[in-house]
Design a protein around this motif. Structure first.
Motif, PDB file in Angstrom:
ATOM      1  N   SER A 169      91.262  29.955-111.595  1.00 22.14           N
ATOM      2  CA  SER A 169      91.783  28.644-112.546  1.00 22.14           C
ATOM      3  C   SER A 169      92.630  29.313-113.606  1.00 22.14           C
ATOM      4  O   SER A 169      93.685  28.888-113.916  1.00 22.14           O
ATOM      5  CB  SER A 169      90.508  28.032-113.287  1.00 22.14           C
ATOM      6  OG  SER A 169      89.813  27.319-112.374  1.00 22.14           O
ATOM      7  N   GLU A 222      96.888  28.718-113.828  1.00 21.39           N
ATOM      8  CA  GLU A 222      97.579  28.344-115.015  1.00 21.39           C
ATOM      9  C   GLU A 222      98.472  29.382-115.630  1.00 21.39           C
ATOM     10  O   GLU A 222      99.453  28.690-116.313  1.00 21.39           O
ATOM     11  CB  GLU A 222      96.403  28.084-115.961  1.00 21.39           C
ATOM     12  CG  GLU A 222      95.478  26.840-115.659  1.00 21.39           C
ATOM     13  CD  GLU A 222      96.029  25.348-115.620  1.00 21.39           C
ATOM     14  OE1 GLU A 222      97.182  25.310-116.388  1.00 21.39           O
ATOM     15  OE2 GLU A 222      95.763  24.639-114.833  1.00 21.39           O
ATOM     16  N   GLN A 239      86.054  23.091-102.752  1.00 23.41           N
ATOM     17  CA  GLN A 239      86.029  22.239-104.108  1.00 23.41           C
ATOM     18  C   GLN A 239      86.921  23.109-105.077  1.00 23.41           C
ATOM     19  O   GLN A 239      87.659  22.530-105.755  1.00 23.41           O
ATOM     20  CB  GLN A 239      84.693  22.144-104.568  1.00 23.41           C
ATOM     21  CG  GLN A 239      83.856  21.161-103.782  1.00 23.41           C
ATOM     22  CD  GLN A 239      82.374  21.162-104.173  1.00 23.41           C
ATOM     23  OE1 GLN A 239      81.846  21.954-104.790  1.00 23.41           O
ATOM     24  NE2 GLN A 239      81.803  20.154-103.586  1.00 23.41           N
ATOM     25  N   GLN A 273      90.623  22.590-104.239  1.00 23.53           N
ATOM     26  CA  GLN A 273      91.247  21.352-104.388  1.00 23.53           C
ATOM     27  C   GLN A 273      91.546  21.243-105.857  1.00 23.53           C
ATOM     28  O   GLN A 273      92.412  20.502-106.402  1.00 23.53           O
ATOM     29  CB  GLN A 273      90.032  20.100-104.217  1.00 23.53           C
ATOM     30  CG  GLN A 273      89.816  19.959-102.574  1.00 23.53           C
ATOM     31  CD  GLN A 273      91.060  19.759-101.809  1.00 23.53           C
ATOM     32  OE1 GLN A 273      91.944  18.985-102.018  1.00 23.53           O
ATOM     33  NE2 GLN A 273      91.061  20.559-100.828  1.00 23.53           N
ATOM     34  N   ARG A 274      90.653  21.632-106.861  1.00 22.91           N
ATOM     35  CA  ARG A 274      91.040  21.602-108.319  1.00 22.91           C
ATOM     36  C   ARG A 274      92.404  22.819-108.378  1.00 22.91           C
ATOM     37  O   ARG A 274      93.400  22.230-109.378  1.00 22.91           O
ATOM     38  CB  ARG A 274      90.055  22.545-109.127  1.00 22.91           C
ATOM     39  CG  ARG A 274      88.958  21.498-109.131  1.00 22.91           C
ATOM     40  CD  ARG A 274      87.801  22.132-110.319  1.00 22.91           C
ATOM     41  NE  ARG A 274      87.468  23.590-110.051  1.00 22.91           N
ATOM     42  CZ  ARG A 274      86.436  23.721-109.340  1.00 22.91           C
ATOM     43  NH1 ARG A 274      85.434  22.629-108.995  1.00 22.91           N
ATOM     44  NH2 ARG A 274      85.735  24.999-109.320  1.00 22.91           N
ATOM     45  N   ILE A 295      94.786  23.262-106.329  1.00 30.00           N
ATOM     46  CA  ILE A 295      96.171  22.411-105.649  1.00 30.00           C
ATOM     47  C   ILE A 295      96.284  21.283-106.510  1.00 30.00           C
ATOM     48  O   ILE A 295      97.584  20.936-106.508  1.00 30.00           O
ATOM     49  CB  ILE A 295      95.634  21.927-104.419  1.00 30.00           C
ATOM     50  CG1 ILE A 295      95.601  22.994-103.185  1.00 30.00           C
ATOM     51  CG2 ILE A 295      96.417  20.853-103.797  1.00 30.00           C
ATOM     52  CD1 ILE A 295      97.073  23.459-102.881  1.00 30.00           C
ATOM     53  N   ALA A 296      95.592  20.889-107.562  1.00 26.74           N
ATOM     54  CA  ALA A 296      95.734  19.943-108.506  1.00 26.74           C
ATOM     55  C   ALA A 296      96.956  20.205-109.242  1.00 26.74           C
ATOM     56  O   ALA A 296      97.754  19.602-109.789  1.00 26.74           O
ATOM     57  CB  ALA A 296      94.535  19.175-109.062  1.00 26.74           C
ATOM     58  N   THR A 297      96.744  21.680-109.506  1.00 23.30           N
ATOM     59  CA  THR A 297      97.821  22.167-110.399  1.00 23.30           C
ATOM     60  C   THR A 297      98.852  22.340-109.901  1.00 23.30           C
ATOM     61  O   THR A 297     100.316  22.700-110.298  1.00 23.30           O
ATOM     62  CB  THR A 297      97.231  23.491-110.934  1.00 23.30           C
ATOM     63  OG1 THR A 297      95.996  23.346-111.586  1.00 23.30           O
ATOM     64  CG2 THR A 297      97.928  24.097-112.164  1.00 23.30           C
ATOM     65  N   ARG A 298      98.893  22.874-108.415  1.00 20.10           N
ATOM     66  CA  ARG A 298     100.208  23.615-107.746  1.00 20.10           C
ATOM     67  C   ARG A 298     100.035  22.803-106.309  1.00 20.10           C
ATOM     68  O   ARG A 298      99.764  23.343-105.384  1.00 20.10           O
ATOM     69  CB  ARG A 298     100.042  24.984-107.692  1.00 20.10           C
ATOM     70  CG  ARG A 298     100.261  25.750-108.777  1.00 20.10           C
ATOM     71  CD  ARG A 298     100.989  26.733-109.017  1.00 20.10           C
ATOM     72  NE  ARG A 298     100.945  27.636-110.128  1.00 20.10           N
ATOM     73  CZ  ARG A 298     101.826  28.621-110.265  1.00 20.10           C
ATOM     74  NH1 ARG A 298     102.799  28.809-109.437  1.00 20.10           N
ATOM     75  NH2 ARG A 298     101.783  29.112-111.394  1.00 20.10           N
ATOM     76  N   PRO A 299     100.690  21.593-106.299  1.00 18.03           N
ATOM     77  CA  PRO A 299     100.401  20.938-105.094  1.00 18.03           C
ATOM     78  C   PRO A 299     101.021  21.057-103.921  1.00 18.03           C
ATOM     79  O   PRO A 299     101.027  20.741-102.814  1.00 18.03           O
ATOM     80  CB  PRO A 299     100.781  19.416-105.473  1.00 18.03           C
ATOM     81  CG  PRO A 299     101.608  19.381-106.661  1.00 18.03           C
ATOM     82  CD  PRO A 299     101.045  20.955-107.568  1.00 18.03           C
ATOM     83  N   ASP A 300     101.989  22.108-104.028  1.00 21.65           N
ATOM     84  CA  ASP A 300     102.841  22.621-103.084  1.00 21.65           C
ATOM     85  C   ASP A 300     102.471  23.546-102.058  1.00 21.65           C
ATOM     86  O   ASP A 300     103.046  24.103-101.324  1.00 21.65           O
ATOM     87  CB  ASP A 300     104.558  22.906-103.513  1.00 21.65           C
ATOM     88  CG  ASP A 300     105.314  21.623-104.104  1.00 21.65           C
ATOM     89  OD1 ASP A 300     104.893  20.599-103.847  1.00 21.65           O
ATOM     90  OD2 ASP A 300     106.077  21.847-105.062  1.00 21.65           O
TER      91      ASP A 300
END
Length: 135
Positions: A47, A51, A73, A76-77, A79-84
């Motif tokens: 994490s 960031e 899990q 998924q967290r 990917i929420a920050t870096r969806p590509d």
């Protein structure tokens, strides 16, 4: 000139695995095959890296079983920050069922340990290409 720099950029893989030896070997294998790698040993460290890392990350190579989180899990967290980012899961499990039971709806790209450098590079290239990137 910028297009040339972008076309020469090596794909970056973010490998999250709590085993230092596996990350070290993967780094060597990937560099020989045209990738760059950054790594983290835990969900918490992953994490922080996601960031603070300023460059592009093409693929997330995520171990399913981390001491401080279930890999699906955690991914998924991240990917929420870096969806590509493309996602490739790695596991020592013989079956894919434990991955899916961890809350993951699908696992298109999974590589089982132990893997060869060519196997790893191949699955990463396929995952990146599926997201529209180049690998």
């Amino acid at each position: 000139m910028e297009d040339t720099q972008e076309s020469n950029r090596r794909p970056v893989v973010f490998f999250v695995d709590d085993e230092d030896g596996i990350r070290h070997v993967a780094n060597r294998l990937l560099r020989k095959r045209g990738f760059d790698m950054i790594g983290a040993a835990s969900a918490a460290e992953a994490s922080e890296v996601i960031e603070t890392y300023e460059g592009e990350i093409d693929a997330l190579l995520m171990d399913i079983n981390l001491p401080d989180g279930w890999g699906a899990q955690v991914a998924q967290r991240l990917i929420a920050t870096r969806p590509d980012m493309a996602i490739v899961y790695t596991t020592g499990f013989a079956e894919i069922d434990p991955i899916l039971s961890g809350g993951l709806k699908s696992a298109e790209f999974v590589i089982r340990k132990p893997f060869t450098g060519d196997q790893l590079a191949d699955v990463l290239r396929k995952a990146i290409a599926s997201r529209g990137g180049k690998g």
